[in-house]
Design a protein around this motif. Structure first.
Motif, PDB file in Angstrom:
ATOM      1  N   HIS A 109       0.867  -1.186   0.000  1.00 13.16           N
ATOM      2  CA  HIS A 109       0.000   0.000   0.000  1.00 13.16           C
ATOM      3  C   HIS A 109       0.899   1.231   0.000  1.00 13.16           C
ATOM      4  O   HIS A 109       2.073   1.128   0.352  1.00 13.16           O
ATOM      5  N   ASP A 113       6.530   3.921   4.708  1.00 15.36           N
ATOM      6  CA  ASP A 113       7.312   2.903   5.428  1.00 15.36           C
ATOM      7  C   ASP A 113       7.244   1.539   4.722  1.00 15.36           C
ATOM      8  O   ASP A 113       7.858   0.571   5.161  1.00 15.36           O
ATOM      9  N   HIS A 114       6.505   1.484   3.608  1.00 20.68           N
ATOM     10  CA  HIS A 114       6.403   0.247   2.811  1.00 20.68           C
ATOM     11  C   HIS A 114       6.977   0.437   1.404  1.00 20.68           C
ATOM     12  O   HIS A 114       7.737  -0.403   0.934  1.00 20.68           O
ATOM     13  N   ASP A 206      -0.277  -3.667   6.111  1.00 24.39           N
ATOM     14  CA  ASP A 206      -0.829  -2.989   7.289  1.00 24.39           C
ATOM     15  C   ASP A 206      -2.338  -3.209   7.423  1.00 24.39           C
ATOM     16  O   ASP A 206      -3.020  -2.421   8.103  1.00 24.39           O
ATOM     17  N   HIS A 231       0.495  -4.332  10.243  1.00 20.95           N
ATOM     18  CA  HIS A 231       0.664  -2.994  10.790  1.00 20.95           C
ATOM     19  C   HIS A 231       1.607  -2.959  12.003  1.00 20.95           C
ATOM     20  O   HIS A 231       1.320  -2.332  13.018  1.00 20.95           O
ATOM     21  N   HIS A 232       2.725  -3.689  11.884  1.00 23.10           N
ATOM     22  CA  HIS A 232       3.812  -3.601  12.874  1.00 23.10           C
ATOM     23  C   HIS A 232       3.361  -3.924  14.302  1.00 23.10           C
ATOM     24  O   HIS A 232       3.945  -3.432  15.271  1.00 23.10           O
TER      25      HIS A 232
HETATM   26 ZN   LIG Z   1       3.376   0.387   7.904  1.00 25.93          ZN
END
Ligand SMILES: [Zn+2]
Ligand SMILES: [Zn+2]
Length: 378
Positions: A109, A113-114, A206, A231-232
């Motif tokens: 997405h 951070d991806h 996520d 989502h971490h």
């Molecule tokens: Zn993320």
């Protein structure tokens, strides 16, 4: 006459089934015996032809973000590449694994951070397929990714739920997104269930609870040995129903040390712990590699045992080895010379003037003459 024909047909089917069984058994037996994998083959070399273990899933440590490299019989797929400043980390890691061509690059997405590191990765390597969700974004990072895709004359595939793709001898099915999620980018995450022999992995970027609910309703298989926690480790993902449907043995959480979001959240950790799921975190272990030979899983490290029952202890050893030499926070009592974990009850009662925060390793503190607290045993 009809019964005879039917009888002959059954005989032919049985003969074919027998042949297939023999092929399958020979294949499996070969894999089971060719299991003597050296750790060096996994850690560094450029030789992709590893005997025995056919699938490697690398959860690359990119700090607060996601990046997973999947290798099946010399074929590679990259899912996400962390923030833009992690581009070099990801490219170097891929090169060390001997990657020249990526069969698939998935940007789950459009969050930075991806997809941040994907522009550089796409420019660096030969890429066959790029997959992105239908949801676009207006950030510069997203636009630069589209530029790189266009510059390399690549077309974007928008995968649909239930579609299946192959990667070497492995295959993966798209399990998400199942519908339009408006402006919730996380729920647009492309989710896959990767299968190799009897082993399987679920990775859904996520995806939050709404998307998980739709995966449950889709009726697609979700059960897996390993779950990359969405989502971490945020509490906006990982509903108890979803975790139950996947019921993984191992949960991998990709997050940064002391990240600003408090990932992984306590609710998620409690839920995973309660289900007896072994949690592996990139903020504690760095890059995590899980290998599959099609019948069982193995984590390279101390033990070369292939037996899946041995894996728990091998993981504990890996955890302990990494944890002892990983720096973290300690509270020092300058009056007593003892050091504590931050959540130790005794640390909380230390007078302000005697209390000192220390970031480093246990070993450093001991070398400096401090003594570990007997209560929290840091
Ligand atoms: Zn993320
Ligand atoms: Zn996101």
């Amino acid at each position: 006459m009809t019964t005879n024909m039917a009888g002959n047909k059954i005989k032919r089917i049985l003969a074919l089934a027998a042949v297939l069984c023999v092929i399958c058994l020979t294949g499996c037996a070969y894999k089971a015996t060719g299991s003597d994998v050296s750790d060096t083959a996994v850690q560094g070399g450029t030789d992709n032809q590893k005997a025995g273990f056919g699938l490697d899933v690398h959860f690359i440590d990119v700090g607060q973000g996601d990046s997973a490299l999947i290798e099946a019989n010399g074929h590679f797929m990259l899912i996400d590449a962390g923030e833009k400043d992690q581009t070099g980390t990801v490219i170097d890691y891929l090169k060390a694994q001997g990657v020249k061509k990526l069969d698939y690059v998935i940007g789950t997405h459009p969050h930075s951070d991806h997809i941040g590191g994907l522009e550089g990765v796409i420019r660096e390597f030969d890429v066959t397929n790029v997959m992105l969700p239908e949801k676009e974004h207006t950030t510069r990072i997203y636009e630069k990714l589209l530029d790189a895709i266009a510059d390399k004359n690549l077309k974007v595939t928008i995968p649909k739920a239930a579609e299946s793709y192959s990667l070497g001898d492995a295959s993966f099915q798209i399990i998400s997104p199942n519908r339009d999620y408006g402006d919730n980018l996380n729920n647009w995450s492309i989710g896959i269930r990767l299968e190799y022999g009897k082993t399987s992995f679920v990775l859904c970027g996520d995806a939050e609870k709404e998307a998980e609910q739709d995966m449950l309703l889709s009726g697609l298989p979700l059960k897996a040995d390993v779950l990359k926690v969405s989502h971490h480790g945020s509490s906006t993902s990982s509903s108890p129903e979803f975790i139950k449907a996947v019921s993984p043995r191992y949960a991998v959480i990709s997050c940064g040390k002391n990240n600003d979001y408090g990932h992984p959240h306590k609710e998620t950790m409690d839920l995973l712990n309660k289900q007896g799921i072994k949690v592996l975190r990139t903020d504690q272990l760095g890059t995590i590699v899980i290998e599959s030979d099609g019948t069982g899983l193995r984590i390279p490290g101390q033990s070369t045992e292939q037996n899946t029952d041995q894996m728990g202890s091998s993981l504990d050893a890996q955890n302990q080895a990494k944890e002892t030499d990983t720096s973290r926070e300690y509270i020092i009592n300058t009056n007593t010379g003892k050091f504590h974990l931050p959540d130790c009850k005794l640390a909380k009662s230390i007078k302000e003037e005697n209390r000192k925060l220390y970031k480093g390793t246990r070993e450093e503190l001991i070398n400096e003459g401090f003594e570990p607290c007997k209560s929290c045993n840091p």
